[in-house]
Design an enzyme around this catalytic site. Sequence first.
Site, PDB file in Angstrom:
ATOM      1  N   ARG A 167       0.880  -1.329   0.067  1.00  0.00           N
ATOM      2  CA  ARG A 167      -0.096  -0.182   0.090  1.00  0.00           C
ATOM      3  C   ARG A 167       0.835   1.443   0.104  1.00  0.00           C
ATOM      4  NH1 ARG A 167       2.349   2.038   3.980  1.00  0.00           N
ATOM      5  NH2 ARG A 167       1.090   3.688   3.607  1.00  0.00           N
ATOM      6  N   ASP A 218      -2.056  11.070  -2.447  1.00  0.00           N
ATOM      7  CA  ASP A 218      -2.392   9.910  -3.452  1.00  0.00           C
ATOM      8  C   ASP A 218      -2.564  10.550  -4.364  1.00  0.00           C
ATOM      9  OD1 ASP A 218      -2.817   8.541  -0.523  1.00  0.00           O
ATOM     10  OD2 ASP A 218      -2.737   7.101  -1.753  1.00  0.00           O
ATOM     11  N   ASN A 224      -5.528  12.339   0.439  1.00  0.00           N
ATOM     12  CA  ASN A 224      -4.448  11.686   1.006  1.00  0.00           C
ATOM     13  C   ASN A 224      -5.276  11.099   2.063  1.00  0.00           C
ATOM     14  OD1 ASN A 224      -1.649  10.753   1.682  1.00  0.00           O
ATOM     15  ND2 ASN A 224      -2.120  11.955   3.595  1.00  0.00           N
TER      16      ASN A 224
HETATM   17  O1  MRU Z   1      -4.401   3.264   2.219  1.00  0.00           O
HETATM   18  P1  MRU Z   1      -2.886   3.554   1.967  1.00  0.00           P
HETATM   19  O2  MRU Z   1      -2.119   3.114   3.211  1.00  0.00           O
HETATM   20  O3  MRU Z   1      -2.559   2.976   0.766  1.00  0.00           O
HETATM   21  O4  MRU Z   1      -3.090   5.086   1.917  1.00  0.00           O
HETATM   22  C1  MRU Z   1      -1.713   5.454   1.980  1.00  0.00           C
HETATM   23  C2  MRU Z   1      -1.593   7.027   2.121  1.00  0.00           C
HETATM   24  O5  MRU Z   1      -2.666   7.726   2.132  1.00  0.00           O
HETATM   25  C3  MRU Z   1      -0.146   7.698   2.092  1.00  0.00           C
HETATM   26  O6  MRU Z   1      -0.064   8.942   2.597  1.00  0.00           O
HETATM   27  C4  MRU Z   1      -0.134   8.085   0.342  1.00  0.00           C
HETATM   28  O7  MRU Z   1      -0.163   7.112  -0.324  1.00  0.00           O
HETATM   29  C5  MRU Z   1       1.214   8.721   0.367  1.00  0.00           C
HETATM   30  S1  MRU Z   1       2.752   7.431   0.455  1.00  0.00           S
HETATM   31  C6  MRU Z   1       3.911   7.907  -0.008  1.00  0.00           C
END
Ligand code: MRU
Length: 338
Positions: A55, A229, A239
């Site tokens: 993730r 994201d 995010n």
């Molecule tokens: O649901 P996830 O754990 O994939 O979400 C991750 C995030 O929201 C991070 O802050 C984002 O991907 C930036 S990570 C480099």
Amino acid sequence: MSASHGSANASFHAIEWHHQSLRLLDQRVLPHEHKVHEYTTASAVADAIRDMVVRGAPAIGIAAAYGYALDALAGRDLQAAYKVLAESRPTAVNLFWALERMAGIGSDDPHALVAEARRIHEEDIAANLAMGQFGASVIGENAVIYTHCNTGALATGGHGTALGVIRSAYADNKVTQVYAGETRPWLQGARLTAWELMQDNIPVSLVCDGAAAQLFKREKVDWVIVGADRITANGDVANKIGTYSLAVLAKHHGINVMVVAPTTTFDPSLASGDDIPIEQRPQEEVTSLFGHPVAPAGCKAINPSFDVTPAGLIDVIATEKGLIMQPDAESVALLLAR
Ligand code: MRU
């Protein structure tokens, strides 16, 4: 190829291309269990992305690129590989960017596609190191930083986005304390960020998400630093759920907000954050914890995995191309054109 450079003394590889297969460190069971799974098909990689074995926006892009290459190696239909990977998670644009780049090779030659996936991986590590330097350059002495979710070597090719800035600023002796929000419901902060920071001996204290306001009011906090994201043309940032609340709280308390993301996280095709698809994850992630129910049987829950922070609440976006101060449509366009 050894892939994930958490820091100079990283002890794990989140994503590793090994001979003709993909190895992923299972982030669902960290930090107490270290399980590595091996993948040989795009559809199994898509399941791993959906289930959050891997993730974090850049990491899922890299994993998808390798997943696409796996189907090329096996002589499978690459349009089907693209489709199954694109359907795994909707919000992080890095996933679609990586698939577009793989499809853009315009060939089903497995060697060319494996090489391209490896390039995507290596370029992400380089971007993280560059962002780390740019982001650290605006942090003052004795900084206290609050971060959210996990944005470290686990979430990227290595080093990290927001966590990469924290690592770089700490290496410059600028950071005295990090607060990691636990990040309900999936606990990326508690399970992953605290673990990564402790391995680097960076002082970290875990904070319940609901404690941020009181912390901002009573303690010295200089920066909220988070990843992203998807960043739209006007500088709005999707995010992890809870980021928007932190940005509002930071504004109220006069705390600076930094978003750290490679340009692969920008989506200039969308005018504003209102257009970003927000992933809704299963209710059970909220109503239970590690398989144990914590809410009454039959209790309903909503579980949006991301929120959108308006550009106006963000002081700086750090990218591998440089900094965007007070982001807006003009400054975002100028940076992307560099
Ligand atoms: O649901 P996830 O754990 O994939 O979400 C991750 C995030 O929201 C991070 O802050 C984002 O991907 C930036 S990570 C480099």
